[in-house]
Design an enzyme around this catalytic site. Sequence first.
Site, short mmCIF file in Angstrom:
data_model
loop_
_atom_site.label_atom_id
_atom_site.label_comp_id
_atom_site.label_asym_id
_atom_site.label_seq_id
_atom_site.Cartn_x
_atom_site.Cartn_y
_atom_site.Cartn_z
N HIS A 73 31.99 79.93 -5.85
CA HIS A 73 31.57 81.26 -5.39
C HIS A 73 30.26 81.63 -6.09
O HIS A 73 30.25 82.02 -7.26
CB HIS A 73 32.66 82.27 -5.72
CG HIS A 73 32.44 83.63 -5.13
ND1 HIS A 73 31.27 83.99 -4.49
CD2 HIS A 73 33.24 84.74 -5.09
CE1 HIS A 73 31.37 85.25 -4.09
NE2 HIS A 73 32.55 85.72 -4.44
N LYS A 77 34.28 77.78 -0.29
CA LYS A 77 34.29 78.03 -1.74
C LYS A 77 35.22 77.06 -2.45
O LYS A 77 35.10 76.85 -3.66
CB LYS A 77 34.70 79.47 -2.03
CG LYS A 77 33.68 80.52 -1.61
CD LYS A 77 34.15 81.91 -1.97
CE LYS A 77 33.15 82.99 -1.55
NZ LYS A 77 33.11 83.19 -0.08
N GLU A 104 41.99 89.62 3.49
CA GLU A 104 41.28 89.20 4.69
C GLU A 104 42.21 88.57 5.72
O GLU A 104 41.93 88.63 6.92
CB GLU A 104 40.08 88.31 4.38
CG GLU A 104 40.34 86.95 3.81
CD GLU A 104 39.03 86.16 3.70
OE1 GLU A 104 38.14 86.30 4.55
OE2 GLU A 104 38.90 85.40 2.72
#
Length: 424
Positions: free
Chosen positions: A348, A343, A322
Amino acid sequence: MSLSRPVVITGIGVRAPGAHGTKEFWDLLTEGRTATRRITFFDPSPYRSQVAGEIDFSPVWEGLSQREIRRMDRATQFAVVCAQDAVRDSGVDFAGVDPARVGVTVGSAVAAATSLEQEYLVLSDTGRNWLVDGDWLSPHMFDYLAPSVMPAEVAWKVGAEGPVSMVSNGCTSGLDAVGHAWQLIQEGAADVMIAGAADAPITPIVVACFDAIKATTPRNDDPATASRPFDRLRNGFVLAEGAAMFVLESLDSARRRGAHVYAEVSGYATRCNAYHMTGLKPDGREMAEAIRVALDHARVDRSAVDYINAHGSGTKQNDRHETAAFKRALGETAYRIPVSSIKSMVGHSLGAIGSVEIAACALAIEHGVVPPTANLHEPDPECDLDYVPLTAREQNVRTVLTVGSGFGGFQTAMVLRRADGAAS
């Protein structure tokens, strides 16, 4: 399809590790506190990863009846209580709304995994019998087997008779459920949507599955620092449970009733890499494309983005993927935009986390604060953006980009903006 009606969030309900309700959730994030701990729901000692983000949740205290508690899986309970919170927060008077114009969309990755595992243990006598004994079958097994029960339970609670659906796109489910609700209101299929996601995956079978692919962290000696997105010493994500539900409605509707507006959902897009069930291409092309389309929907230039809520799972593959996607989609602007991963604090929660992160983004706009990335002490040189380490940052936040990445190759982006001209 004409996507023209501005859609806003007027109600939020959250259950997350270390936080009962929206205020506690926001306090935890802005204080940079972590809520990950050694698993207490069962003996985790046989497993590679023994830490998780658990919620201290009492369905009785939450007001659910004994029959509801027996009928509903834990994740469904999360969805229902968060939906009730969101409805109260929004102030919507459903008595004055046509129930056929009210819909529900719920996202989840593993749905009733908790109850299914518990029931299998009963039917198989704790796994001793290969052939299960149907005489011990729960009358509520269908409720655990069919994920569509989750939005149905929420619909029954609020009296929604419009579009009701379940979205299960792995870890992007929470974003995609809200994105679907956004589309339904924009196209005129509904006036009010109760949307969000819930997951309760902290069970032996789910923990074992992630152990098998070494996706979760083996850092068991210090659970509070186990989730380390973008840190050089990260070694996997921390499994968690959680839920967030929202009331979405048109901006015109919110204005007419003088509702408090948290944010406008102004852009949404999803793509798939058609590549690998768990693998990610290093160039981040599919996530970058989702970001580009979401910004186009929102009619927002990339230079206007004030904050990026990263997927930031804490795996090396995801964090680098990402980072590349942000650079590809945003160019040099990516280096000037603060980025963080919550997170690091709440773990998560699989399909739920996208909605939990939407709540964080809406609150960042509301309060003008960027949540930090906890446990980020030694940044990975390959993750060279402004990942807001350790401490929350006060700044004017008008436009937020939030992204998600899920098993199956799903890549989702959503843009939230401050809604001008609405009551606050």
